[in-house]
Motif scaffolding. Sequence first.
Motif, short mmCIF file in Angstrom:
data_model
loop_
_atom_site.label_atom_id
_atom_site.label_comp_id
_atom_site.label_asym_id
_atom_site.label_seq_id
_atom_site.Cartn_x
_atom_site.Cartn_y
_atom_site.Cartn_z
N ASN A 43 30.87 -29.86 41.66
CA ASN A 43 31.66 -30.57 40.42
C ASN A 43 32.97 -31.02 40.56
OD1 ASN A 43 29.50 -29.83 39.04
ND2 ASN A 43 30.47 -28.07 38.06
N LYS A 84 30.63 -26.02 34.86
CA LYS A 84 29.09 -26.03 34.31
C LYS A 84 28.39 -26.34 35.25
CE LYS A 84 29.80 -30.53 32.26
NZ LYS A 84 29.67 -31.45 31.07
N GLN A 130 28.66 -24.24 42.79
CA GLN A 130 28.92 -25.32 41.59
C GLN A 130 30.13 -26.08 41.32
OE1 GLN A 130 25.77 -26.16 40.02
NE2 GLN A 130 27.31 -27.72 39.38
N ASN A 136 36.25 -26.69 31.73
CA ASN A 136 34.98 -26.47 31.67
C ASN A 136 33.99 -27.45 32.03
OD1 ASN A 136 35.35 -24.24 29.73
ND2 ASN A 136 35.14 -25.40 27.88
N GLN A 137 34.40 -28.65 32.24
CA GLN A 137 33.53 -29.73 33.26
C GLN A 137 33.41 -29.40 34.40
OE1 GLN A 137 36.07 -33.04 31.03
NE2 GLN A 137 34.46 -34.00 32.18
#
Length: 71
Positions: free
Chosen positions: A14, A71, A10, A67-68
């Motif tokens: 991202n 997630k 993930q 945080n972006q």
Amino acid sequence: MQKKKDILIQFGENVRKERLAQKLSQEELADLAGLHRTYIGMIERAEKNITLTNIEKIAKALKVNINQLLK
């Protein structure tokens, strides 16, 4: 709790998505973050268990909140 590999996948996805959105090459992102180009590729392919320090470097280079990328 997510499996370790799932988290790495993930995060790598991202980073790649944000890098491409900013029209940056892996080499350009690596230069901005003070990391090696091959390391960025390994992160995007979930081959490296990245440290918090390097997560911060990448987030700052991409000008996004950590945080972006998580997630």
